[in-house]
Design a protein around this motif. Structure first.
Motif, mmCIF file in Angstrom:
data_model
loop_
_atom_site.group_PDB
_atom_site.id
_atom_site.type_symbol
_atom_site.label_atom_id
_atom_site.label_comp_id
_atom_site.label_asym_id
_atom_site.label_seq_id
_atom_site.Cartn_x
_atom_site.Cartn_y
_atom_site.Cartn_z
ATOM 1 N N ARG A 68 36.880 -6.770 -9.361
ATOM 2 C CA ARG A 68 37.377 -7.751 -8.534
ATOM 3 C C ARG A 68 37.320 -9.218 -8.893
ATOM 4 O O ARG A 68 37.894 -10.108 -8.306
ATOM 5 C CB ARG A 68 36.621 -7.596 -7.297
ATOM 6 C CG ARG A 68 36.698 -6.003 -6.492
ATOM 7 C CD ARG A 68 35.783 -5.899 -5.383
ATOM 8 N NE ARG A 68 35.653 -6.847 -4.481
ATOM 9 C CZ ARG A 68 36.315 -6.816 -3.332
ATOM 10 N NH1 ARG A 68 36.929 -5.829 -3.088
ATOM 11 N NH2 ARG A 68 36.198 -7.787 -2.462
ATOM 12 N N ASN A 71 41.089 -10.348 -10.439
ATOM 13 C CA ASN A 71 42.183 -10.958 -9.739
ATOM 14 C C ASN A 71 41.314 -11.784 -8.498
ATOM 15 O O ASN A 71 42.012 -12.209 -7.534
ATOM 16 C CB ASN A 71 42.946 -9.817 -8.963
ATOM 17 C CG ASN A 71 42.278 -9.110 -7.939
ATOM 18 O OD1 ASN A 71 41.101 -9.128 -7.908
ATOM 19 N ND2 ASN A 71 42.926 -8.008 -7.251
ATOM 20 N N MET A 73 39.144 -11.673 -6.309
ATOM 21 C CA MET A 73 39.004 -11.028 -4.928
ATOM 22 C C MET A 73 37.647 -11.449 -4.570
ATOM 23 O O MET A 73 37.434 -11.590 -3.290
ATOM 24 C CB MET A 73 39.238 -9.285 -4.687
ATOM 25 C CG MET A 73 40.568 -8.837 -4.773
ATOM 26 S SD MET A 73 41.513 -9.726 -3.489
ATOM 27 C CE MET A 73 41.470 -8.650 -2.192
ATOM 28 N N LEU A 76 36.455 -14.157 -1.983
ATOM 29 C CA LEU A 76 36.304 -13.948 -0.322
ATOM 30 C C LEU A 76 35.232 -13.897 0.054
ATOM 31 O O LEU A 76 34.763 -14.242 1.237
ATOM 32 C CB LEU A 76 37.159 -12.696 -0.084
ATOM 33 C CG LEU A 76 38.627 -12.606 -0.318
ATOM 34 C CD1 LEU A 76 39.125 -11.164 0.147
ATOM 35 C CD2 LEU A 76 39.430 -13.750 0.102
ATOM 36 N N HIS A 78 31.169 -15.240 0.359
ATOM 37 C CA HIS A 78 30.521 -16.620 0.527
ATOM 38 C C HIS A 78 29.376 -16.217 -0.613
ATOM 39 O O HIS A 78 28.784 -15.269 -0.516
ATOM 40 C CB HIS A 78 29.939 -16.590 1.846
ATOM 41 C CG HIS A 78 30.868 -17.190 2.776
ATOM 42 N ND1 HIS A 78 32.165 -18.209 2.612
ATOM 43 C CD2 HIS A 78 31.538 -16.513 3.899
ATOM 44 C CE1 HIS A 78 32.705 -18.286 3.570
ATOM 45 N NE2 HIS A 78 32.360 -17.395 4.372
ATOM 46 N N ASP A 79 29.130 -17.576 -1.164
ATOM 47 C CA ASP A 79 27.723 -17.714 -1.927
ATOM 48 C C ASP A 79 27.892 -16.919 -3.219
ATOM 49 O O ASP A 79 26.982 -16.230 -3.439
ATOM 50 C CB ASP A 79 26.566 -17.471 -1.156
ATOM 51 C CG ASP A 79 26.317 -18.448 0.211
ATOM 52 O OD1 ASP A 79 26.772 -19.398 0.120
ATOM 53 O OD2 ASP A 79 25.930 -17.906 1.340
ATOM 54 N N ILE A 101 47.221 -17.181 -5.788
ATOM 55 C CA ILE A 101 48.156 -16.281 -5.098
ATOM 56 C C ILE A 101 49.162 -15.929 -6.181
ATOM 57 O O ILE A 101 49.428 -14.695 -6.499
ATOM 58 C CB ILE A 101 48.818 -16.959 -4.090
ATOM 59 C CG1 ILE A 101 48.122 -17.195 -3.029
ATOM 60 C CG2 ILE A 101 50.293 -16.113 -3.767
ATOM 61 C CD1 ILE A 101 48.632 -17.959 -1.747
ATOM 62 N N ARG A 104 47.210 -13.301 -8.042
ATOM 63 C CA ARG A 104 47.053 -11.996 -7.696
ATOM 64 C C ARG A 104 48.627 -11.241 -7.753
ATOM 65 O O ARG A 104 48.500 -10.207 -7.500
ATOM 66 C CB ARG A 104 46.674 -11.889 -6.036
ATOM 67 C CG ARG A 104 45.334 -12.320 -6.029
ATOM 68 C CD ARG A 104 44.551 -12.416 -4.690
ATOM 69 N NE ARG A 104 43.516 -12.957 -4.885
ATOM 70 C CZ ARG A 104 42.744 -13.502 -3.905
ATOM 71 N NH1 ARG A 104 43.470 -13.976 -2.763
ATOM 72 N NH2 ARG A 104 41.626 -14.024 -3.888
ATOM 73 N N LYS A 105 49.624 -12.039 -7.714
ATOM 74 C CA LYS A 105 50.883 -11.513 -8.047
ATOM 75 C C LYS A 105 51.081 -10.843 -9.457
ATOM 76 O O LYS A 105 51.952 -9.840 -9.338
ATOM 77 C CB LYS A 105 52.028 -12.486 -7.689
ATOM 78 C CG LYS A 105 52.259 -12.527 -6.346
ATOM 79 C CD LYS A 105 53.565 -13.635 -5.965
ATOM 80 C CE LYS A 105 53.583 -13.868 -4.521
ATOM 81 N NZ LYS A 105 53.542 -14.895 -4.181
ATOM 82 N N MET A 109 46.375 -4.520 -7.209
ATOM 83 C CA MET A 109 45.300 -3.761 -7.225
ATOM 84 C C MET A 109 45.689 -2.768 -6.172
ATOM 85 O O MET A 109 46.298 -2.906 -5.192
ATOM 86 C CB MET A 109 44.094 -4.947 -6.470
ATOM 87 C CG MET A 109 42.761 -4.227 -6.627
ATOM 88 S SD MET A 109 41.443 -5.340 -6.329
ATOM 89 C CE MET A 109 40.108 -4.478 -6.972
ATOM 90 N N PHE A 111 43.020 0.067 -4.247
ATOM 91 C CA PHE A 111 41.661 0.355 -3.598
ATOM 92 C C PHE A 111 41.315 1.632 -3.528
ATOM 93 O O PHE A 111 41.923 2.599 -3.522
ATOM 94 C CB PHE A 111 41.730 -0.416 -2.320
ATOM 95 C CG PHE A 111 41.736 -2.012 -2.263
ATOM 96 C CD1 PHE A 111 40.803 -2.754 -2.589
ATOM 97 C CD2 PHE A 111 42.882 -2.490 -2.305
ATOM 98 C CE1 PHE A 111 40.895 -4.338 -2.389
ATOM 99 C CE2 PHE A 111 43.345 -3.885 -2.451
ATOM 100 C CZ PHE A 111 42.118 -4.631 -2.633
ATOM 101 N N ASN A 115 44.861 1.808 1.747
ATOM 102 C CA ASN A 115 44.928 0.836 3.008
ATOM 103 C C ASN A 115 46.092 0.328 3.068
ATOM 104 O O ASN A 115 46.553 -0.998 3.021
ATOM 105 C CB ASN A 115 43.861 -0.455 2.604
ATOM 106 C CG ASN A 115 44.087 -0.980 1.358
ATOM 107 O OD1 ASN A 115 45.206 -0.591 0.411
ATOM 108 N ND2 ASN A 115 43.307 -1.762 0.890
#
Ligand SMILES: Nc1ncnc2c1ncn2[C@@H]1O[C@H](COP(=O)(O)OP(=O)(O)O)[C@@H](O)[C@H]1O
Ligand SMILES: [Mg+2]
Lengths: 271, 526
Positions: A68, A71, A73, A76, A78-79, A101, A104-105, A109, A111, A115
Motif C-alpha cells: 500500500r 500506490n 494508499m 489515508l 493519519h499519523d 492521483i 494511482r492511475k 490495485m 484488494f 469491492n
C-alpha cells in the motif's frame, strides 16, 4: 549459515547492476504507524518489469503495508511516517511534485475483499476513466470490452453490462475489480491476497489470468498460499517481522532457500 | 443448577415485554381515541326533542345528545345537549338534569340547517319569503326539493361572488398596485383610471349578486316556538337528521368529510374545512425538508470526511447533539430575530423599499418558518447522515481512491450514492419532527386565517413571503382561542386525526422514495 549469507549477498549484488534495476526500486524503506510503531525496517527490493513478484510471510509482517506504500494508499491513514524511498522508473513517488492521483492511475490495485461499487458492471469498469473526465462513448465502450476480455469476464457478462455489479459471484466480482484496475492502463498492478476469499475454481481462474496479465503489466501479489506463490510468481520475497529476509527467483526460494527462516516458513514449520 | 441459571433472566424478559406491551397499548389507545372522536364528527347524529319540566315550568328542547354524565356537585345524572341556534339562545349547549326530562321523541320533520354564520339550526321549516313574490309555504319532506333549488341557486351565486372578489378583483388590484409603483406619466395615469373603473364595476357586480342571495329568506320555527329567518344565501346545506336512512347517512358522512378536507374554514375556524391548513402544513414541511437535507448533509460530509478528529470536532459533535434538545420555542425566537427582522428586514430595505413601512419579507412568512424549522431539525439530519457515511465500507472508498479518484470525486460518485438511503432516513425523521412543531411557528409566520395559499394562480405563483395556516396551530387555535371552545371540540379531534394522517403520509412518501433507492443499490453489503 555462512553459505546462505554468501548466497544472499550474491543475489543482492546481481540485483544492483544497472541493467537489471527493477521498474520499482525500493530503497532503505521504513514505515511507522502512529509515528512510532515501526512496521517496516530498511526494505530494499528491485522489482523487475513484466514479471510476477509475490510477497509471502506470516500475517502482520508488513506485506500489505509495503504494497500500500507503492500506490500511497497509506496516505489515508493519519499519523504515519516513512523513511527511505520508493522509485518507479527512476522517479521517487514521494517527490513533492508527484500527483498522487496520476500515481494511482499508473499503479492499479486489487484488494483482498472484492469491492465493486454499487453501480452497473459497465460503470464499475470505467470508473477510473469517468473520474479522469473521459466522456467519449466509443472510448468507454472499447475500454469496457478490452478490460473485461483481459480479465476473462467478457463472455460471462457481455449480455448484462448494465446490471448491478453486486449480482455477480465472488470470483466474478474479483475479476471485475481486476478489470477495473486495468481499465486505465496502469504499468503496475498490486494485488493484496486477491484469492483469499475465493473457492479453488475461482482461484484457479484468477491465477491463470494473472499469468496472462504479466505480458503487459508488472504484477506484485501478496499471498498466504505457498503453492500459489510457487505456481504463478517469477520472484518471491519472504517477509518476517517487517524485514525482507530473502528475495530471489521463486524457483530458488522454494527449492533451495538461503535462509533457514525461509525454509522453516515454506515447509510449514511456522507461520 | 444449570436450570436455575437459565431461568435467572426470565423476570427481566417479562419486565421488558411488559414495558413494550404498555407502550403499544398506550399508542393504540391514543390513536383509537383520536380516531373515534375525530371520525364521529362527520357522522350525522339523530336529533331528539325533549319535554323538560323544571321548577314547575314546561319547556321543549331540540338537540343532539353530546354526553350523559354525573353532575359534579349534586351527583345527579345530567345530559349535555347540543341545541345549536346560537343566535337565538345565546349558547349552543345546555345541561339538563335527567330527572326533569319527560317525554322524548325523534320527530322526522326536524331540519338541521348549516349556515355560513352563527353555526347550525335545529328547527322546522315554515315558508320561503321572497322580496317580490308570494311566500311559498313548506309543509313536509316533499317540499325539500323546492328549498334545495333555492339553496343551489344561491350557492352558485355565492361562488360567482367569491370568484369575482378573489381572482378578478385581486388581479385588477395587483395591476393597480404595480402601476402605482412605477414613476407616473400620462399613459400610466390613463391606464390607472381605466383599471379603477374596471374595479368599481366588478365591485358593484359583486354587491348586486350578494344582495340577490340575501333577499330571499327561509322562515323556520325553533324549539321554543319562535319564528326565525335565515337568508337563503347564508344556507350552506340542510337535511333531516331523523328521516335519513343508512345510505343517506353515509352519504352525508362522506360529504361532511369532503367539506372538512377541501373547504376553507368559516366562523373563526369552527366550521367549514381545513384545506388551507393541510396545504400550509404540507408545503411548509416540503420546503423545510428541501432546506434541511442539503444543509445537514454538507455539514455531515465535512464532519465525517474532512474534519480531523480532535477535541474541537468532539465538541462540535456534542454541540450538534445538544442542539436537538433545545426547546423549540427558542428556535422560534431565533428565527424571529434573525430571519424575520435581520434577514427579512434587510431584504425589504434592499428590494422592497417602495412598499415600506409595510413589510414584505420583514414579517413572518412560510419561507422563514421553513428555515426556522430546518434549523430545529438539522441535528437529526446531521446525525443520520454521518451514520450513513460511516456505514459505507472502507473497501469502497479505497477502491475509488485506488482508481485515481480525488477525495471529492470519491464522496460525490461513490459515498453519497451509497449513503443516500441513510440520508433519506434522516430527512424522514426531520420531517416527522418538523411537521408537528407548532410553538416556533407562532413567532415566524403561522396565522389562524390566511387569505390565500402560499402557492396559487396569481403571479409569481410561489409566495414565499406569505403567512400560512398550519394544522398544529389550527388545533391550538380551535381548542384555546375560539369563542365557543366547547363547540369547536369535535373539530379539534378531527384536525388532530388529520395532522397525524398528514405526518404519516409525508413519512410514507419519504419511506417509499428511500426503498426505491435501496432497491436500486440492492444488497449493498460489499
Ligand atoms: N492502520 C494501522 N494502524 C496501525 N498499525 C497497523 C495498521 N495497519 C497495520 N498495522 C500494523 O502493521 C503491521 C503490519 O501489518 P500488515 O502490513 O497489514 O501485515 P500483513 O499484510 O503482512 O499481514 C502489523 O503489526 C499491524 O498490526
Ligand atoms: Mg495483509
Amino acid at each position: 549459515m555462512t553459505a546462505s549469507l554468501e548466497n544472499t549477498e550474491a543475489t543482492m549484488s546481481e540485483e544492483q547492476t544497472d541493467a537489471e534495476k527493477g521498474i520499482i526500486s525500493i530503497q532503505d524503506f521504513s514505515f511507522f504507524y502512529n509515528k512510532t510503531a515501526q512496521a517496516l525496517f530498511d526494505i530494499n527490493l528491485e522489482i523487475p518489469a513484466n514479471q510476477i513478484t509475490s510477497f509471502i510471510g506470516p500475517s502482520g509482517c508488513g506485506k500489505s503495508t509495503l504494497l500500500r506504500s507503492i500506490n500511497r494508499m497509506n496516505d489515508l491513514i493519519h499519523d504515519v511516517r516513512h523513511e527511505g524511498d520508493i522509485q518507479i522508473t527512476g522517479n521517487s513517488i514521494f517527490h513533492r511534485l508527484i500527483d498522487v492521483i496520476s500515481l494511482r492511475k499508473r499503479v492499479g490495485m486489487v484488494f483482498q475483499k472484492s469491492n465493486p461499487f454499487p453501480k452497473s458492471i459497465y460503470e464499475n469498469v470505467i470508473f477510473g476513466l469517468r473520474v479522469a473526465g473521459i466522456r467519449d462513448r466509443k472510448v468507454l465502450d472499447e475500454t469496457v470490452e478490452r478490460s473485461l476480455r483481459s480479465a476473462a469476464l467478457w463472455t460471462e457478462v457481455k449480455d448484462r453490462l448494465h446490471a448491478s455489479a453486486l449480482g455477480l459471484s465472488g470470483g466474478q466480482m474479483q475479476r471485475l475489480c481486476i478489470a477495473r484496475a486495468i481499465a486505465s492502463k496502469p504499468q503496475i498492478i498490486l494485488m493484496d491476497e486477491p484469492c483469499s476469499a475465493l473457492d479453488p475454481v475461482a482461484t484457479g481462474k484468477i491465477e491463470e489470468l494473472t499469468r496472462e496479465l504479466k505480458k503487459e503489466y508488472t504484477i506484485i501479489i501478496v499471498t498466504h498460499s505457498m503453492q500459489q506463490a510457487s505456481r504463478i510468481s517469477d520472484r518471491t520475497a519472504f517477509f518476517y517481522l517487517g524485514k525482507v529476509v530473502e528475495y530471489d527467483d521463486t524457483q530458488t526460494i522454494f527449492s533451495n532457500p538461503a535462509n533457514s527462516q525461509t525454509e522453516d516458513y515454506i515447509t510449514g514449520r511456522f507461520g | 443448577m444449570l436450570q436455575r441459571q437459565a431461568a435467572a433472566g426470565e423476570p427481566l424478559v417479562w419486565l421488558s415485554s411488559m414495558g413494550l406491551a404498555t407502550g403499544i397499548a398506550m399508542v393504540i389507545f391514543l390513536l383509537g381515541l383520536i380516531l373515534v372522536n375525530g371520525i364521529s364528527v362527520f357522522w350525522p347524529k339523530r336529533v331528539v326533542q325533549l319535554q323538560v319540566s323544571e321548577d314547575g315550568s314546561e319547556r321543549q328542547l331540540i338537540g343532539e345528545i353530546v354526553k350523559k354524565q354525573k353532575q359534579a356537585t349534586s351527583g345527579d345524572q345530567e345530559w349535555q345537549l347540543y341545541t345549536a341556534n346560537r343566535d337565538a339562545f345565546g349558547h349552543s349547549f345546555v345541561y339538563v338534569p335527567e330527572a326533569a326530562i319527560g317525554e322524548q321523541s325523534q320527530p322526522l320533520d326536524i331540519l338541521k340547517i348549516e349556515r355560513l354564520e352563527f353555526g347550525s339550526v335545529f328547527g322546522r321549516a315554515l315558508r320561503i319569503e321572497q322580496a317580490d313574490a308570494e311566500p311559498i309555504s313548506l309543509v313536509g319532506e316533499a317540499d325539500d326539493p323546492q328549498l334545495q333549488e333555492f339553496v343551489d341557486e344561491a350557492t352558485a351565486l355565492r361562488a360567482e361572488v367569491t370568484e369575482i372578489e378573489k381572482s378578478e378583483i385581486g388581479r385588477v388590484n395587483n395591476r393597480i398596485e404595480r402601476l402605482k409603483r412605477k414613476p407616473a406619466n400620462s399613459a400610466i395615469t390613463a391606464e390607472l383610471a381605466s383599471l379603477t373603473g374596471e374595479y368599481e364595476a366588478l365591485a358593484q357586480k359583486a354587491r348586486k349578486l350578494r344582495d340577490l342571495a340575501t333577499q330571499t329568506h327561509l322562515i323556520y320555527e325553533i324549539s321554543d316556538g319562535r319564528e326565525r329567518s335565515v337568508a337563503i344565501g347564508h344556507i350552506v346545506s340542510f337535511y333531516r337528521p331523523n328521516a335519513m336512512g343508512l345510505s343517506a347517512r353515509c352519504g352525508r358522512f362522506l360529504h361532511n368529510a369532503k367539506v372538512f378536507l377541501l373547504d376553507a374554514p368559516r366562523e373563526a375556524n369552527t366550521e367549514g374545512g381545513v384545506f388551507p391548513a393541510i396545504f400550509g402544513t404540507v408545503i411548509m414541511t416540503i420546503f423545510m425538508s428541501l432546506a434541511v437535507t442539503p444543509f445537514g448533509v454538507i455539514t455531515a460530509i465535512y464532519l465525517h470526511e474532512y474534519a480531523r478528529t480532535g477535541p474541537l470536532l468532539t465538541s462540535v459533535r456534542i454541540a450538534v447533539n445538544n442542539l436537538a434538545g433545545v426547546p423549540s420555542i427558542v428556535f422560534g425566537v431565533f428565527g424571529l430575530g434573525f430571519f424575520v427582522y435581520f434577514v427579512g428586514g434587510g431584504i425589504d430595505r434592499l428590494f422592497f423599499a417602495d412598499t415600506l413601512p409595510t413589510p414584505t419579507f420583514g414579517t413572518g412568512g412560510i419561507l422563514w418558518a421553513s428555515l426556522t424549522l430546518s434549523l430545529l431539525t438539522v441535528p437529526v439530519v446531521i446525525v443520520a447522515a454521518e451514520e450513513a457515511l460511516s456505514a459505507v465500507p472502507r473497501g469502497t472508498r479505497e477502491a475509488a481512491l485506488a482508481c485515481g479518484a480525488s477525495k471529492w470525486q470519491t464522496i460525490q460518485r461513490v459515498i453519497l450514492p451509497a449513503s443516500l438511503p441513510g440520508i433519506l432516513t434522516g430527512m424522514i425523521l426531520a420531517m416527522a419532527r418538523g411537521a408537528g412543531e407548532v410553538a416556533p411557528l407562532m413567532l415566524v409566520g403561522v396565522v389562524k386565517l390566511a387569505p390565500s395559499l402560499a402557492i396559487n394562480s396569481s403571479y409569481p405563483f410561489v409566495h414565499l413571503d406569505q403567512k400560512f395556516m398550519h394544522l398544529g396551530f389550527h388545533i391550538y387555535d380551535l381548542g384555546f382561542q375560539s369563542p365557543d371552545s366547547e363547540a369547536a371540540l369535535p373539530m379539534v379531534f378531527a384536525t388532530t386525526l388529520l395532522l397525524i394522517v398528514v405526518v404519516v403520509v409525508l413519512n410514507l412518501a419519504g419511506i417509499l422514495v428511500r426503498d426505491r433507492l435501496r432497491r436500486k443499490y440492492a444488497g449493498s453489503t460489499f
